[in-house]
Enzyme design. Sequence first.
Site, PDB file in Angstrom:
ATOM      1  CD  GLU A  58      -1.669  -2.352   1.797  1.00  0.00           C
ATOM      2  OE1 GLU A  58      -2.554  -3.214   1.960  1.00  0.00           O
ATOM      3  OE2 GLU A  58      -0.464  -2.536   2.148  1.00  0.00           O
ATOM      4  CG  PHE A  79     -10.258  -9.102  11.406  1.00  0.00           C
ATOM      5  CD1 PHE A  79      -9.031  -9.529  11.899  1.00  0.00           C
ATOM      6  CD2 PHE A  79     -10.478  -9.160  10.042  1.00  0.00           C
ATOM      7  CE1 PHE A  79      -8.051 -10.008  11.052  1.00  0.00           C
ATOM      8  CE2 PHE A  79      -9.503  -9.647   9.179  1.00  0.00           C
ATOM      9  CZ  PHE A  79      -8.286 -10.067   9.684  1.00  0.00           C
ATOM     10  CD  GLN A  80      -7.674  -6.884   7.825  1.00  0.00           C
ATOM     11  OE1 GLN A  80      -8.564  -6.677   7.006  1.00  0.00           O
ATOM     12  NE2 GLN A  80      -6.508  -7.425   7.492  1.00  0.00           N
ATOM     13  CE  LYS A 112     -17.253  -6.565   3.043  1.00  0.00           C
ATOM     14  NZ  LYS A 112     -16.485  -7.774   3.442  1.00  0.00           N
ATOM     15  CG  MET A 145      22.318  12.618   3.773  1.00  0.00           C
ATOM     16  SD  MET A 145      23.531  13.654   2.902  1.00  0.00           S
ATOM     17  CE  MET A 145      22.684  13.889   1.334  1.00  0.00           C
TER      18      MET A 145
END
Length: 610
Positions: free
Chosen positions: A98, A160-161, A210, A520
């Site tokens: 993602e 969940f999630q 959802k 760096m």
Amino acid sequence: MSERAKPIPQDTATGESTETEADESQSTDGAGQDSETEQQAENGDTAQAPPRTGATAVVDALETAGVEYAFGVQGGAIMPVYDALYHSDITHITMAHEQGASHAADAFGIVSGTPGVCLATSGPGATNLVTGIADASMDSDPMIALTGQVPTAFVGNDAFQETDTTGVTAPITKTNTFSSHADTVGRDVSEAFALANEGRPGPTLVDLPKDVTQAETDVEAIEPTTPDTYEVTERAEDDAVRAAADAIESASRPVMLYGGGVIKGDATEQAREFATEYEIPVVTTMPAVGAFPEDHELAMEMAGMHGTGYANMAITHTDCLIAVGCRFDDRLTGGIETFAPDAEVVHVDIDPAEISKNVHADYPLVGDAATVVEQLHEAIRAPPQTKKWRATCQQWKSEYPMDYRAPKDEPLKPQFVVEAFDEATEDDAIVTTGVGQHQMWAVQYWTFTEPRTWVSSHGLGTMGYGLPAAIGAKLAAPDQQVVSFEGDGSFLMTMQELSVAVRENLDITVAVLNNEHIGMVRQWQDAFFERRRMASEYHWCPDFAKLAEAFGAKGITVDDYDQVADAVTEALAYDGPAVLDFHVDPEANVYPMVPSGGDNGQFALEDDHL
């Protein structure tokens, strides 16, 4: 292969099609007429369209906004939206992670000038977008993120999630919305799309429960529209413009300082005309690279921590600094008290919050960059006398040239690689980078002449940005060459997105400037921490060329100067993604350099100057 290319499933034992009866009913006979539809026509019946849902409204809103590509990763809570995308003309690019989706969308927005779109599911999907959203926020890049969310009845129950996505992203979005009803979700998306690009651009987010995307609605999509309460000032006040014009006319050492807002505000043409007509030297910030052609005699190029010596000298000695679309961040200014100490400051910005936030503006001009520059252009009655000042600036160019030593008996210098690519590519080639030494060498040793050809992470400084950004850039500008410079450490963070470039057959070239260090960090440790190289050295590095071949890309390893030209030519000619693993000098450093918080006029040109 895009998401719309869907192979017919086959039985693994027989190899025969396992289409369902419903699938078979969609096949046509030799006359091109579905047999079931024929029967319905004979009976006077018509097939019912599937019900319109909140997910349909989301996709319709994107289509109405003209979205062509969306970058994302599937998941449970966002699945209804993906199901609606199945029937859409929008091409979905499935990314490997993602974060890659957010960087690709970000780069798409930078190059195209229209918001890039990324999608993710709830919980970890949404939190994995956060780095890219924060990156777009820091750099004022237009982007819209759509995140799945658990059903509204489960919100707050640690389902969940479940993650409080709007809460997590509130500080790093221009606006975010928890969509609560199928009848309003389409409008929420349209509004977020409009806000992402209106005024000062930035990322927006819509969180999609959802149950909302599954519920039915009969509300049609609307054109992207900002809320009635959202106002953007286009023109600066006439009196303020007049006062600023007077200051410019009387200046003897004026400097134009162009920031990223010049490009994002499509003000490049106006900015170039103003500087060239009044013969005022031009300095850019790093996000503004390409706003003014660097091969022009007035170009002083980039200022700041790793800017050119002559740009920093011009900033230090100017008596009138005309800053357009610039937020005066610390990497530009160094110590505020020593930044442009003798200058009256004219500051043009569309966001009033930026005026005098870091550097006091003697002449604040709030408005659209292109519009306000045109106002100033019209208001100037007598151009400033800059001949002597321009000669001084040219003298600084001679005194502090951007050069480097490249003895043949020493390891390959990274600057040489950048110059080789610059020479071999077209003027409108797009350069993307990760973050680190390779980023600085790319911006320093490539000659940029066009806007929207430099794509990098500036304010957030996100390692791993380069490869996913190259994917977004190539889809935004398929006819332009795209070269991504990465360091070995930066490339390791997101190199899985190479699978996407291969799958989509994107003609991009990745040049890994491999010094087996987080370069760096190593440079700063050597300069300021008595060479204690803690956790900055890679004692072992993978073979990036072999890894590229494993992904299905072309892989090339380059060890010395004699191999560079042929390798660059071969990679650019290859029709598809290519990765070049350049084994460069591990001790090479980026100069000029102004220590953090230092005086821009006291830049270091080598180690002993620090």
